[in-house]
Design an enzyme around this catalytic site. Structure first.
Site, PDB file in Angstrom:
ATOM      1  N   SER A  13       0.827  -1.215   0.000  1.00  0.00           N
ATOM      2  CA  SER A  13       0.000   0.000   0.000  1.00  0.00           C
ATOM      3  C   SER A  13       0.861   1.265   0.000  1.00  0.00           C
ATOM      4  CB  SER A  13      -0.985   0.003   1.172  1.00  0.00           C
ATOM      5  OG  SER A  13      -0.328   0.253   2.387  1.00  0.00           O
ATOM      6  N   ARG A  64      22.371 -13.970   2.360  1.00  0.00           N
ATOM      7  CA  ARG A  64      21.963 -12.568   2.208  1.00  0.00           C
ATOM      8  C   ARG A  64      22.790 -11.834   1.159  1.00  0.00           C
ATOM      9  NH1 ARG A  64      18.804 -10.058   5.439  1.00  0.00           N
ATOM     10  NH2 ARG A  64      19.177 -11.551   7.095  1.00  0.00           N
ATOM     11  N   MET A  89      10.717  -6.983   3.901  1.00  0.00           N
ATOM     12  CA  MET A  89      10.950  -7.690   5.161  1.00  0.00           C
ATOM     13  C   MET A  89      12.325  -8.361   5.194  1.00  0.00           C
ATOM     14  SD  MET A  89       8.202  -6.808   6.509  1.00  0.00           S
ATOM     15  CE  MET A  89       7.986  -7.794   7.980  1.00  0.00           C
ATOM     16  N   ARG A  90      13.332  -7.626   4.749  1.00  0.00           N
ATOM     17  CA  ARG A  90      14.701  -8.133   4.774  1.00  0.00           C
ATOM     18  C   ARG A  90      15.616  -7.046   5.308  1.00  0.00           C
ATOM     19  NH1 ARG A  90      16.409 -13.086   3.277  1.00  0.00           N
ATOM     20  NH2 ARG A  90      18.147 -12.270   2.059  1.00  0.00           N
ATOM     21  N   HIS A 108       8.600   3.232   8.748  1.00  0.00           N
ATOM     22  CA  HIS A 108       8.338   2.345   9.883  1.00  0.00           C
ATOM     23  C   HIS A 108       7.122   2.867  10.647  1.00  0.00           C
ATOM     24  CE1 HIS A 108       9.209  -0.624  12.913  1.00  0.00           C
ATOM     25  NE2 HIS A 108       9.001   0.313  13.819  1.00  0.00           N
ATOM     26  N   ASP A 140      20.431   2.558   7.311  1.00  0.00           N
ATOM     27  CA  ASP A 140      21.814   2.130   7.534  1.00  0.00           C
ATOM     28  C   ASP A 140      21.789   0.621   7.791  1.00  0.00           C
ATOM     29  OD1 ASP A 140      21.065   1.813  10.175  1.00  0.00           O
ATOM     30  OD2 ASP A 140      22.090   3.614  10.895  1.00  0.00           O
ATOM     31  N   ASP A 144      15.817  -0.415  11.355  1.00  0.00           N
ATOM     32  CA  ASP A 144      14.971   0.728  11.730  1.00  0.00           C
ATOM     33  C   ASP A 144      15.772   1.787  12.495  1.00  0.00           C
ATOM     34  OD1 ASP A 144      12.823  -0.660  10.591  1.00  0.00           O
ATOM     35  OD2 ASP A 144      12.310  -1.626  12.478  1.00  0.00           O
ATOM     36  N   GLU A 173       1.299   7.189   6.966  1.00  0.00           N
ATOM     37  CA  GLU A 173       2.435   6.650   6.203  1.00  0.00           C
ATOM     38  C   GLU A 173       2.316   7.040   4.731  1.00  0.00           C
ATOM     39  OE1 GLU A 173       3.559   2.514   6.753  1.00  0.00           O
ATOM     40  OE2 GLU A 173       2.417   2.430   8.610  1.00  0.00           O
TER      41      GLU A 173
HETATM   42  C1  GRF Z   1       3.956  -0.569   6.688  1.00  0.00           C
HETATM   43  O1  GRF Z   1       3.300  -0.471   7.917  1.00  0.00           O
HETATM   44  C2  GRF Z   1       5.368  -0.050   6.797  1.00  0.00           C
HETATM   45  O2  GRF Z   1       5.487   1.006   7.702  1.00  0.00           O
HETATM   46  C3  GRF Z   1       6.134  -1.237   7.293  1.00  0.00           C
HETATM   47  O3  GRF Z   1       5.559  -2.333   6.639  1.00  0.00           O
HETATM   48  C4  GRF Z   1       4.205  -2.020   6.293  1.00  0.00           C
HETATM   49  C5  GRF Z   1       4.094  -2.223   4.822  1.00  0.00           C
HETATM   50  O4  GRF Z   1       2.773  -2.046   4.362  1.00  0.00           O
HETATM   51  N1  GRF Z   1       7.548  -1.091   7.036  1.00  0.00           N
HETATM   52  P1  GRF Z   1       2.493  -1.967   2.816  1.00  0.00           P
HETATM   53  O5  GRF Z   1       3.047  -3.258   2.207  1.00  0.00           O
HETATM   54  O6  GRF Z   1       3.177  -0.757   2.281  1.00  0.00           O
HETATM   55  O7  GRF Z   1       1.011  -1.896   2.670  1.00  0.00           O
END
Ligand code: GRF
Length: 199
Positions: A13, A64, A89-90, A108, A140, A144, A173
């Site tokens: 999103s 990695r 998610m890495r 974040h 970095d 986070d 966000e």
């Molecule tokens: C969001 O809450 C972002 O802050 C976090 O992961 C989520 C990703 O959501 N890092 P989306 O895939 O952008 O909908």
């Protein structure tokens, strides 16, 4: 026109909000490539529907550094100026981060340094904070952690649960990420240690 590279692993999103702002003429940039480490990420499908270059570079079971080398090669091939992690998610290897100094952003869903890591909205809710929000920061090599570009606050209401709080944070966000991208692309900032000063 500056080229963005989007890295994502899931829903996408935040990617969609950036793409919508570009399409609406509110953000002067081009999404050169969207890369997912997961073939089943809904964000990838959304990128394809929008006619964008959408790549899967699977990470599962791979060292990695190998995976990161392939991602960096794809970003370079698409002449990316700025990389936006959008639910990626890495953790990036130090080598990856060094390839693009101050050219990688992350969003974040908490007011860092509070509640880094997974399920930040639930962490904040369970802790009982009265205000949470979101943070856009330079990336970095630590999770986070990099210098903060901007934050938006969201009050925690007595009627909230962690899901309703997460929904309101997500709305912020979607605004914050494009704002931060604009600041960085326009070069209207300076970095002094951890402080990002906006011009
Ligand atoms: C969001 O809450 C972002 O802050 C976090 O992961 C989520 C990703 O959501 N890092 P989306 O895939 O952008 O909908």
């Amino acid at each position: 026109m500056k080229n963005l590279g989007i890295l994502l692993s899931g829903r996408g999103s935040n990617f969609e909000a950036i793409a919508d702002n570009i399409a609406a003429g509110k953000l002067d940039a081009k999404i050169a490539v969207v890369i997912s480490n997961r073939a089943d990420a809904p964000g990838l499908e959304s990128a394809r529907r929008r006619g964008l270059n959408a790549l899967v570079i699977p990470s599962k079971g791979r060292p990695r550094e190998d995976h990161d080398h392939e991602v960096v090669a794809a970003l370079r091939a698409h002449q990316v100026d700025l990389i936006c992690l959008a639910g990626y998610m890495r953790l990036l290897s130090p080598w990856f981060v060094q390839q693009f100094p101050n050219r990688i952003l992350n969003i974040h869903p908490s007011l860092l340094p509070a509640f880094p890591g997974l399920e930040a909205q639930k962490q904040a809710f369970d802790y009982g904070v009265k205000v949470s929000g979101c943070t856009v920061h330079f990336v970095d090599a630590d999770l986070d952690h990099g210098a903060i570009i901007l934050q938006k606050t969201v009050p925690v209401l007595d009627t909230d649960d962690d899901h309703t709080l997460a929904v309101r944070i997500l709305e912020q966000e979607h605004i914050a990420y494009s704002e931060a991208i604009r600041i960085v692309l326009e070069g209207k900032y300076s970095i002094e240690g951890r402080r990002v000063r906006l011009a």
